[in-house]
Write an enzyme that holds these catalytic residues in place. Structure first.
Site, PDB file in Angstrom:
ATOM      1  N   THR A 117     -10.001  -3.109   5.311  1.00  0.00           N
ATOM      2  CA  THR A 117      -9.089  -2.349   4.118  1.00  0.00           C
ATOM      3  C   THR A 117     -10.019  -0.943   5.306  1.00  0.00           C
ATOM      4  O   THR A 117     -10.720  -0.958   3.832  1.00  0.00           O
ATOM      5  CB  THR A 117      -8.377  -2.196   3.381  1.00  0.00           C
ATOM      6  OG1 THR A 117      -7.989  -4.420   3.426  1.00  0.00           O
ATOM      7  CG2 THR A 117      -7.441  -1.496   2.914  1.00  0.00           C
ATOM      8  N   LEU A 144      -4.456 -11.788   3.206  1.00  0.00           N
ATOM      9  CA  LEU A 144      -4.505 -13.222   2.608  1.00  0.00           C
ATOM     10  C   LEU A 144      -5.015 -13.170   1.111  1.00  0.00           C
ATOM     11  O   LEU A 144      -5.065 -11.798   0.697  1.00  0.00           O
ATOM     12  CB  LEU A 144      -5.705 -13.596   3.386  1.00  0.00           C
ATOM     13  CG  LEU A 144      -7.294 -13.422   3.559  1.00  0.00           C
ATOM     14  CD1 LEU A 144      -8.073 -13.223   1.933  1.00  0.00           C
ATOM     15  CD2 LEU A 144      -7.753 -14.353   4.686  1.00  0.00           C
ATOM     16  N   LYS A 195      -1.415  -1.733   5.993  1.00  0.00           N
ATOM     17  CA  LYS A 195      -1.954  -2.742   5.311  1.00  0.00           C
ATOM     18  C   LYS A 195      -2.131  -1.981   3.841  1.00  0.00           C
ATOM     19  O   LYS A 195      -1.843  -2.032   2.341  1.00  0.00           O
ATOM     20  CB  LYS A 195      -3.984  -2.765   6.038  1.00  0.00           C
ATOM     21  CG  LYS A 195      -4.822  -2.771   5.042  1.00  0.00           C
ATOM     22  CD  LYS A 195      -4.490  -4.453   4.309  1.00  0.00           C
ATOM     23  CE  LYS A 195      -5.001  -4.998   2.738  1.00  0.00           C
ATOM     24  NZ  LYS A 195      -5.784  -6.204   2.738  1.00  0.00           N
ATOM     25  N   LEU A 241       7.207 -10.892  -8.988  1.00  0.00           N
ATOM     26  CA  LEU A 241       8.344 -10.791  -9.946  1.00  0.00           C
ATOM     27  C   LEU A 241       7.579 -11.204 -11.705  1.00  0.00           C
ATOM     28  O   LEU A 241       8.777 -11.179 -11.949  1.00  0.00           O
ATOM     29  CB  LEU A 241       9.681 -11.237  -9.352  1.00  0.00           C
ATOM     30  CG  LEU A 241      11.137 -10.246  -9.513  1.00  0.00           C
ATOM     31  CD1 LEU A 241      10.178  -8.825  -9.160  1.00  0.00           C
ATOM     32  CD2 LEU A 241      11.436 -11.215  -9.284  1.00  0.00           C
ATOM     33  N   CYS A 251      -8.271  -5.512  -4.529  1.00  0.00           N
ATOM     34  CA  CYS A 251      -7.840  -4.991  -3.028  1.00  0.00           C
ATOM     35  C   CYS A 251      -6.601  -4.142  -3.522  1.00  0.00           C
ATOM     36  O   CYS A 251      -7.206  -2.490  -3.795  1.00  0.00           O
ATOM     37  CB  CYS A 251      -6.814  -5.508  -2.754  1.00  0.00           C
ATOM     38  SG  CYS A 251      -8.250  -7.125  -1.336  1.00  0.00           S
ATOM     39  N   LYS A 254      -8.199  -0.173  -5.857  1.00  0.00           N
ATOM     40  CA  LYS A 254      -8.653  -0.163  -4.942  1.00  0.00           C
ATOM     41  C   LYS A 254      -7.916   0.633  -4.080  1.00  0.00           C
ATOM     42  O   LYS A 254      -7.967   1.789  -3.015  1.00  0.00           O
ATOM     43  CB  LYS A 254      -9.959  -0.387  -3.889  1.00  0.00           C
ATOM     44  CG  LYS A 254     -10.586  -0.331  -2.159  1.00  0.00           C
ATOM     45  CD  LYS A 254     -11.591  -1.423  -2.301  1.00  0.00           C
ATOM     46  CE  LYS A 254     -11.674  -2.422  -1.320  1.00  0.00           C
ATOM     47  NZ  LYS A 254     -11.004  -2.187  -0.163  1.00  0.00           N
TER      48      LYS A 254
HETATM   49  C1  UDX Z   1      -3.641  -8.354  -2.912  1.00  0.00           C
HETATM   50  C2  UDX Z   1      -2.883  -8.923  -1.629  1.00  0.00           C
HETATM   51  O1  UDX Z   1      -1.693  -9.145  -2.528  1.00  0.00           O
HETATM   52  C3  UDX Z   1      -2.650  -9.263  -0.485  1.00  0.00           C
HETATM   53  O2  UDX Z   1      -2.135  -9.499   0.906  1.00  0.00           O
HETATM   54  C4  UDX Z   1      -4.007  -8.569   0.267  1.00  0.00           C
HETATM   55  O3  UDX Z   1      -4.940  -8.831   1.636  1.00  0.00           O
HETATM   56  C5  UDX Z   1      -4.952  -8.820  -0.801  1.00  0.00           C
HETATM   57  O4  UDX Z   1      -5.060  -8.468  -1.731  1.00  0.00           O
HETATM   58  P1  UDX Z   1      -5.328 -10.702  -3.978  1.00  0.00           P
HETATM   59  O5  UDX Z   1      -5.798  -9.210  -4.515  1.00  0.00           O
HETATM   60  O6  UDX Z   1      -5.774 -11.765  -3.575  1.00  0.00           O
HETATM   61  O7  UDX Z   1      -4.053 -10.195  -3.145  1.00  0.00           O
HETATM   62  O8  UDX Z   1      -3.806 -10.573  -5.436  1.00  0.00           O
HETATM   63  P2  UDX Z   1      -2.609 -10.397  -5.793  1.00  0.00           P
HETATM   64  O9  UDX Z   1      -1.881 -12.349  -5.269  1.00  0.00           O
HETATM   65  O10 UDX Z   1      -1.921  -9.832  -4.414  1.00  0.00           O
HETATM   66  O11 UDX Z   1      -2.646 -10.435  -7.063  1.00  0.00           O
HETATM   67  C6  UDX Z   1      -2.877  -9.247  -7.193  1.00  0.00           C
HETATM   68  C7  UDX Z   1      -2.508  -8.367  -8.824  1.00  0.00           C
HETATM   69  O12 UDX Z   1      -1.625  -8.589  -9.151  1.00  0.00           O
HETATM   70  C8  UDX Z   1      -3.546  -9.203 -10.164  1.00  0.00           C
HETATM   71  O13 UDX Z   1      -3.712  -9.415 -11.018  1.00  0.00           O
HETATM   72  C9  UDX Z   1      -2.349 -10.669 -10.187  1.00  0.00           C
HETATM   73  O14 UDX Z   1      -2.763 -10.726 -11.185  1.00  0.00           O
HETATM   74  C10 UDX Z   1      -0.877  -9.406 -10.639  1.00  0.00           C
HETATM   75  N1  UDX Z   1       0.348  -9.459  -9.594  1.00  0.00           N
HETATM   76  C11 UDX Z   1       0.919 -10.892  -8.866  1.00  0.00           C
HETATM   77  C12 UDX Z   1       1.321 -10.128 -11.382  1.00  0.00           C
HETATM   78  O15 UDX Z   1       0.995  -9.874 -12.389  1.00  0.00           O
HETATM   79  N2  UDX Z   1       2.780 -10.759 -10.784  1.00  0.00           N
HETATM   80  C13 UDX Z   1       3.016 -11.231  -9.760  1.00  0.00           C
HETATM   81  O16 UDX Z   1       3.805 -11.607  -9.812  1.00  0.00           O
HETATM   82  C14 UDX Z   1       1.754 -11.435  -8.576  1.00  0.00           C
END
Ligand code: UDX
Length: 424
Positions: A117, A144, A195, A241, A251, A254
């Protein structure tokens, strides 16, 4: 493929699974030797099978040398980290280093693909570092999620390719032809912006959800039902949600800071995004406030059990983990924090980010003598524990469920006091 991290490894395994020949370069000796001996250096569902299958099928190899990996390669994916700098911008030194290292070794006409990214304009920067007119640099951001990286890579919602050369864009899109995903071809700057826009939108959505849950508590509405009512609107949807202790991980924090930095540099006041970030900090503070209340108004000298330290379930990643931030903040405010996480081995030397916490071997041990138990990460196994036993080992049976993971009426029946997020 340069870099066998949370992005590079699943991407390499997926491309190999699609039938391409992939050489994965990783500098970290421990990671590399784990891979070579068939062990996964990260926790990721289904990754071991995918990697083993491709290694056995002679489609995936590992090396410690980026130069070795790019020899003869038609495509070179850069999957190196872009951590946050002190000013919020993305630190591109690993990308620059990798580009510099491979530049003269690339096969004529090779296509370099930026998967890391990176800020808008980075494809041009990589092109300049490589400095060869025969080499195209293409942007192909990853979407992902950790924990479901294999599933997401095999079934992506979309493939985005940003390139100035349409032939290079088509060739990169073709690599993912085995997926039925729509292909969006655009210029590199737009691709890089997609992104950041995606992650900033997701973060804003979650900040809204968490703020709404806070409001529900104040007015006596049940956030779960409010969100159910929202989610059925197809324009809103149910994904992303779930209220929680705040969003984190490697991700979202940052990338939102980096986009804010990009906006500032461009003279654009992105106050909405700044508000979403501030609201996330407030959420952490709200959860700590709940734990303090559960402990009778003061954390100093008390014992709190913390279940879960990773930033979400099904990963071993604790980078920018709200769960870990909260655990440390409790300790900073004078609490003894007895922590359990299924990915942490309490017997080994504690890594630096876990110092100051009492690491326990199971959830019951963590709960022993605690005045409050806080569910910080939504590990499924926490749902199925013997709560009568948890009740019997705690000093005061109080639960703060920062993920709305447990069934409030079931634990209340056992005798716990229960406080979720925006929940009756
Ligand atoms: C994220 C993006 O979703 C992904 O598309 C990108 O490429 C990389 O960053 P990731 O960091 O693996 O992925 O985590 P993600 O599943 O998105 O969750 C991010 C944060 O949100 C986590 O702390 C998670 O616990 C929180 N979250 C997610 C919630 O609190 N509630 C939700 O409904 C979903």
């Amino acid at each position: 493929m340069i870099g066998a991290g949370y992005v590079g490894l699943p991407t390499a395994a997926t491309l190999a699974h699609f039938g391409h020949s992939v050489v994965l370069a990783e500098r970290d000796e421990r990671r590399l030797s784990a891979l070579r001996s068939g062990r996964m250096p990260i926790v990721e569902t289904g990754l071991d099978e995918l990697v083993a299958d491709s290694v056995a099928g002679n489609r995936l190899w590992f090396t410690d040398s980026a130069v070795e990996a790019v020899k003869g390669a038609e495509f070179v994916f850069l999957c190196v980290p872009t951590p946050q700098s002190a000013d919020g911008s993305a630190d591109l030194s690993f990308v620059q280093q990798a580009a510099k290292e491979i530049g003269t070794h690339l096969k004529p006409g090779a296509i370099v693909v930026n998967k890391s990214t990176v800020p808008v304009g980075s494809a041009t920067m990589v092109e300049q570092v490589i400095g060869r007119p025969d080499i195209s640099v293409v942007s192909n951001p990853e979407f992902l999620r950790e924990g479901t990286a294999v599933l997401d890579s095999l079934n992506p919602d979309r493939i985005v390719v940003g390139a100035d050369d349409p032939k290079a864009a088509a060739a990169v899109g073709e690599l993912f032809a085995a997926t039925a995903a729509p292909l969006i071809v655009t210029d590199t700057t737009t691709s890089e912006a997609i992104k950041y826009a995606s992650n900033a939108f997701l973060a804003t959505k979650l900040s809204f959800v968490n703020a709404l849950a806070g409001l529900c508590e104040e007015v006596g509405a049940d956030a779960r039902d409010v969100l159910l009512g929202l989610g059925y609107d197809k324009r809103i949807g149910f994904e992303f949600l779930r209220p929680g202790p705040g969003w984190g991980g490697s991700c979202l924090p940052k990338d939102t800071q980096a986009l804010l930095y990009i906006a500032r540099e461009a003279g654009y006041d992105f106050s909405l995004l700044a508000g979403a970030i501030a609201s996330n900090d407030e959420q952490l503070a709200r959860v700590i406030g709940k734990i303090r209340t559960a402990c009778g108004g003061a954390l100093d000298g008390t014992t709190v059990a913390a279940w879960g330290l990773t930033f979400k379930a099904n990963t071993d990643d604790r980078r920018d983990s709200p769960s870990l931030h909260i655990a440390h903040e409790l300790a900073a405010q004078g609490a003894t924090v007895r922590a359990f996480d299924p990915t942490v081995d309490p017997e080994s030397e504690p890594p630096e980010d876990l110092r100051g916490l009492e690491l326990c071997g199971d959830p019951y041990e963590a709960a022993t003598g605690a005045k409050a138990l806080v569910v910080l990460t939504e590990w499924d196994e926490f749902r199925w524990l013997d709560f009568a036993r948890v009740h019997s080992v705690m000093d005061v049976p109080a639960i703060v469920d920062a993920r709305n993971l447990l069934d409030p009426s079931a634990v209340r029946r056992i005798g716990f006091s229960y406080s979720g997020i925006g929940r009756h």
